[in-house]
Motif scaffolding. Structure first.
Motif, PDB file in Angstrom:
ATOM      1  N   PHE A   1     -40.120 -22.521 -35.158  1.00 32.32           N
ATOM      2  CA  PHE A   1     -39.626 -21.479 -34.398  1.00 32.32           C
ATOM      3  C   PHE A   1     -40.408 -21.042 -33.095  1.00 32.32           C
ATOM      4  N   ASP A   2     -41.538 -21.219 -33.179  1.00 32.66           N
ATOM      5  CA  ASP A   2     -42.357 -20.986 -31.660  1.00 32.66           C
ATOM      6  C   ASP A   2     -43.410 -22.143 -31.457  1.00 32.66           C
ATOM      7  N   MET A   3     -43.002 -23.403 -31.591  1.00 32.60           N
ATOM      8  CA  MET A   3     -43.997 -24.308 -31.390  1.00 32.60           C
ATOM      9  C   MET A   3     -44.442 -24.637 -30.186  1.00 32.60           C
ATOM     10  N   VAL A   4     -45.433 -25.052 -29.804  1.00 32.70           N
ATOM     11  CA  VAL A   4     -46.137 -25.180 -28.387  1.00 32.70           C
ATOM     12  C   VAL A   4     -46.655 -26.537 -28.285  1.00 32.70           C
ATOM     13  N   GLY A   5     -46.750 -27.329 -27.213  1.00 33.23           N
ATOM     14  CA  GLY A   5     -47.693 -28.354 -26.745  1.00 33.23           C
ATOM     15  C   GLY A   5     -48.986 -27.819 -26.075  1.00 33.23           C
ATOM     16  N   TYR A   6     -49.903 -28.681 -25.472  1.00 35.64           N
ATOM     17  CA  TYR A   6     -50.875 -28.255 -24.801  1.00 35.64           C
ATOM     18  C   TYR A   6     -51.188 -29.238 -23.837  1.00 35.64           C
ATOM     19  N   ARG A   7     -51.449 -28.683 -22.448  1.00 39.99           N
ATOM     20  CA  ARG A   7     -51.991 -29.613 -21.341  1.00 39.99           C
ATOM     21  C   ARG A   7     -53.405 -29.396 -21.225  1.00 39.99           C
ATOM     22  N   THR A   8     -54.052 -30.323 -21.062  1.00 42.15           N
ATOM     23  CA  THR A   8     -55.615 -30.301 -20.950  1.00 42.15           C
ATOM     24  C   THR A   8     -55.839 -30.313 -19.497  1.00 42.15           C
ATOM     25  N   LYS A   9     -57.171 -30.091 -19.326  1.00 43.52           N
ATOM     26  CA  LYS A   9     -57.874 -30.034 -17.902  1.00 43.52           C
ATOM     27  C   LYS A   9     -57.488 -31.432 -17.267  1.00 43.52           C
ATOM     28  N   ASP A  10     -57.809 -32.508 -18.059  1.00 39.29           N
ATOM     29  CA  ASP A  10     -57.722 -33.927 -17.423  1.00 39.29           C
ATOM     30  C   ASP A  10     -56.311 -34.513 -17.582  1.00 39.29           C
TER      31      ASP A  10
ATOM     32  N   GLU B   1     -60.689 -22.840 -20.327  1.00 35.48           N
ATOM     33  CA  GLU B   1     -60.676 -23.130 -18.927  1.00 35.48           C
ATOM     34  C   GLU B   1     -59.766 -24.302 -18.427  1.00 35.48           C
ATOM     35  N   GLY B   2     -58.830 -24.234 -18.015  1.00 33.55           N
ATOM     36  CA  GLY B   2     -58.065 -25.563 -17.512  1.00 33.55           C
ATOM     37  C   GLY B   2     -56.980 -26.029 -18.616  1.00 33.55           C
ATOM     38  N   MET B   3     -57.040 -25.475 -19.794  1.00 36.95           N
ATOM     39  CA  MET B   3     -55.945 -25.773 -20.790  1.00 36.95           C
ATOM     40  C   MET B   3     -54.668 -24.652 -20.743  1.00 36.95           C
ATOM     41  N   SER B   4     -53.335 -25.353 -20.618  1.00 39.13           N
ATOM     42  CA  SER B   4     -52.238 -24.270 -20.931  1.00 39.13           C
ATOM     43  C   SER B   4     -51.377 -24.763 -22.040  1.00 39.13           C
ATOM     44  N   ALA B   5     -50.664 -23.903 -22.426  1.00 33.91           N
ATOM     45  CA  ALA B   5     -49.638 -24.027 -23.499  1.00 33.91           C
ATOM     46  C   ALA B   5     -48.318 -24.327 -23.031  1.00 33.91           C
ATOM     47  N   ILE B   6     -47.612 -25.320 -23.455  1.00 41.15           N
ATOM     48  CA  ILE B   6     -46.236 -25.540 -23.327  1.00 41.15           C
ATOM     49  C   ILE B   6     -45.183 -25.191 -24.204  1.00 41.15           C
ATOM     50  N   PRO B   7     -44.308 -24.175 -23.834  1.00 43.33           N
ATOM     51  CA  PRO B   7     -43.666 -23.877 -25.081  1.00 43.33           C
ATOM     52  C   PRO B   7     -42.298 -25.043 -25.543  1.00 43.33           C
ATOM     53  N   LEU B   8     -42.341 -25.404 -26.700  1.00 41.80           N
ATOM     54  CA  LEU B   8     -41.790 -26.488 -27.127  1.00 41.80           C
ATOM     55  C   LEU B   8     -40.631 -26.217 -28.373  1.00 41.80           C
ATOM     56  N   PRO B   9     -39.773 -25.104 -28.338  1.00 37.87           N
ATOM     57  CA  PRO B   9     -39.119 -24.477 -29.383  1.00 37.87           C
ATOM     58  C   PRO B   9     -38.181 -25.551 -29.869  1.00 37.87           C
ATOM     59  N   GLY B  10     -37.791 -25.387 -30.944  1.00 42.46           N
ATOM     60  CA  GLY B  10     -36.438 -26.324 -31.407  1.00 42.46           C
ATOM     61  C   GLY B  10     -36.954 -26.847 -32.798  1.00 42.46           C
TER      62      GLY B  10
ATOM     63  N   ALA C   1     -46.968 -32.257 -30.082  1.00 44.67           N
ATOM     64  CA  ALA C   1     -46.401 -31.844 -31.357  1.00 44.67           C
ATOM     65  C   ALA C   1     -45.474 -32.665 -31.925  1.00 44.67           C
ATOM     66  N   ASP C   2     -44.532 -32.077 -32.552  1.00 44.09           N
ATOM     67  CA  ASP C   2     -43.472 -32.625 -33.389  1.00 44.09           C
ATOM     68  C   ASP C   2     -41.963 -32.599 -32.437  1.00 44.09           C
TER      69      ASP C   2
ATOM     70  N   LEU D   1     -41.289 -34.424 -17.982  1.00 49.39           N
ATOM     71  CA  LEU D   1     -42.360 -34.104 -17.666  1.00 49.39           C
ATOM     72  C   LEU D   1     -43.246 -35.208 -17.114  1.00 49.39           C
ATOM     73  N   LYS D   2     -44.387 -34.939 -16.515  1.00 46.60           N
ATOM     74  CA  LYS D   2     -45.334 -36.047 -15.809  1.00 46.60           C
ATOM     75  C   LYS D   2     -46.827 -35.555 -16.499  1.00 46.60           C
ATOM     76  N   ALA D   3     -47.367 -36.663 -16.781  1.00 44.36           N
ATOM     77  CA  ALA D   3     -48.758 -36.447 -17.231  1.00 44.36           C
ATOM     78  C   ALA D   3     -49.732 -37.688 -17.256  1.00 44.36           C
ATOM     79  N   THR D   4     -51.000 -37.744 -17.487  1.00 42.20           N
ATOM     80  CA  THR D   4     -51.737 -38.956 -17.472  1.00 42.20           C
ATOM     81  C   THR D   4     -51.487 -39.760 -18.733  1.00 42.20           C
ATOM     82  N   MET D   5     -51.265 -38.994 -19.770  1.00 45.48           N
ATOM     83  CA  MET D   5     -50.998 -39.492 -21.176  1.00 45.48           C
ATOM     84  C   MET D   5     -50.304 -38.536 -22.013  1.00 45.48           C
ATOM     85  N   PHE D   6     -49.438 -38.762 -22.754  1.00 49.52           N
ATOM     86  CA  PHE D   6     -48.510 -37.987 -23.809  1.00 49.52           C
ATOM     87  C   PHE D   6     -48.973 -38.523 -25.011  1.00 49.52           C
ATOM     88  N   VAL D   7     -49.547 -37.430 -25.905  1.00 52.32           N
ATOM     89  CA  VAL D   7     -49.733 -37.632 -27.233  1.00 52.32           C
ATOM     90  C   VAL D   7     -48.808 -36.957 -28.165  1.00 52.32           C
TER      91      VAL D   7
END
Length: 299
Positions: free
Chosen positions: A152-161, A140-149, A167-168, A200-206
């Protein structure tokens, strides 16, 4: 490279979102007081073992690993951690197939059955029981962000906070200055991803291979500029008709890169992707002559 003294140190990204400092950063998200999930699992069994020690130290139970993509340095700890904790593993689209059958990575890179030189942990992880990532499989509260390129089908993740694990899709300035050519599968999709990430905007990018930050735009633009620089360089190399191996040789020599089997397939696959993109965007043509495929720029 990360300082050895900080390897596998737990760093805070948000209230419940952390990352484990390692060659490919591993995300860790607290789901409640006892349960956690991971974002990727590191490069091998030893990475998995160090992650498990960290989990045990904090009395955390691992419920799931969410892989961003299937490169060996991101799924290498899967099998060990799944065997130790019975956690579930989720991976997006084609990445799930590669995670279940990791020989697909060196086979794809080589373009045929890979020789023993390529069948090692750097390119060939141990297989693990992965499931296809769906919206319902996320906490709950976590979403996947498509990051292809990049893959093949790489994604990132945004957390509830509001921490975003990238990723790469970005390399650090230091990495690009040293190696120049970052691995790319689909150049058009990669540029689209970088332009999206720049906004993109976020509190922190990893990012997996760059420092965590609250402002990603500058590094995203640096990566975009490097892609366009490589494309222009390849186009220049192709002013006269030239075969792929000569294009690759010029790039290795001009950028003072060291040729070995791993670099041959990683950079070679990337250069083929650039050539495909340049052909599709009508900057380069192909000529078939005397049993050879030659590349010739239109510029």
């Amino acid at each position: 490279m990360e300082d050895e003294n900080t390897m596998y140190e737990l760093c805070r990204g948000g209230e419940n979102s952390f990352y484990i400092q390692s060659p490919a950063k591993i995300g860790l998200v607290k789901l409640n007081e006892t349960d956690v999930c991971l974002i990727d699992s590191g490069s091998d069994k030893e990475a998995g073992r160090k992650v498990r020690q960290l989990l045990d130290k904090n009395k955390w139970k691992l419920t799931a690993i969410y892989n961003t993509h299937s490169n060996a340095d991101h799924i290498g700890g899967n099998r060990y951690l799944q065997g130790q904790t019975k956690c579930r593993i989720f991976a997006p689209g084609i990445e799930c197939d590669f995670t279940r059958s990791p020989v697909l990575e060196p086979a794809f890179l080589y373009g045929g059955f890979p020789p023993k030189d390529l069948r090692h942990k750097f390119l060939l992880a141990q297989e693990s029981e992965a499931e296809y990532l769906t919206e319902n499989s996320l906490p709950e509260g976590m979403s996947a962000i498509p990051l292809p390129g990049h893959f093949f089908d790489m994604v990132g993740y945004r957390t509830k906070d509001d921490v975003v694990y990238l990723a790469d899709c970005l390399s650090s300035r230091e990495t690009l200055e040293k190696y120049q050519i970052g691995f790319v599968y689909d150049v058009a999709a990669y540029l689209d991803t970088l332009r999206m990430v720049k906004e993109l905007k976020a509190t922190m990018f990893v990012p997996a291979h760059a420092e965590a930050t609250d402002d990603i735009a500058g590094l995203a633009q640096y990566n975009i500029d490097k892609v366009l620089e490589i494309a222009d360089k390849i186009t220049g190399i192709c002013k006269s008709p030239v075969c792929f191996e000569k294009v690759l040789q010029r790039l290795f020599n001009d950028y003072s890169l060291t040729m070995n089997f791993e670099q041959y397939v990683l950079v070679g696959s990337t250069v083929r992707s650039y050539l495909a993109w340049l052909k599709d965007t009508e900057r380069i043509d192909v000529i078939f002559d005397d049993g050879q495929l030659l590349w010739k720029s239109r510029e």
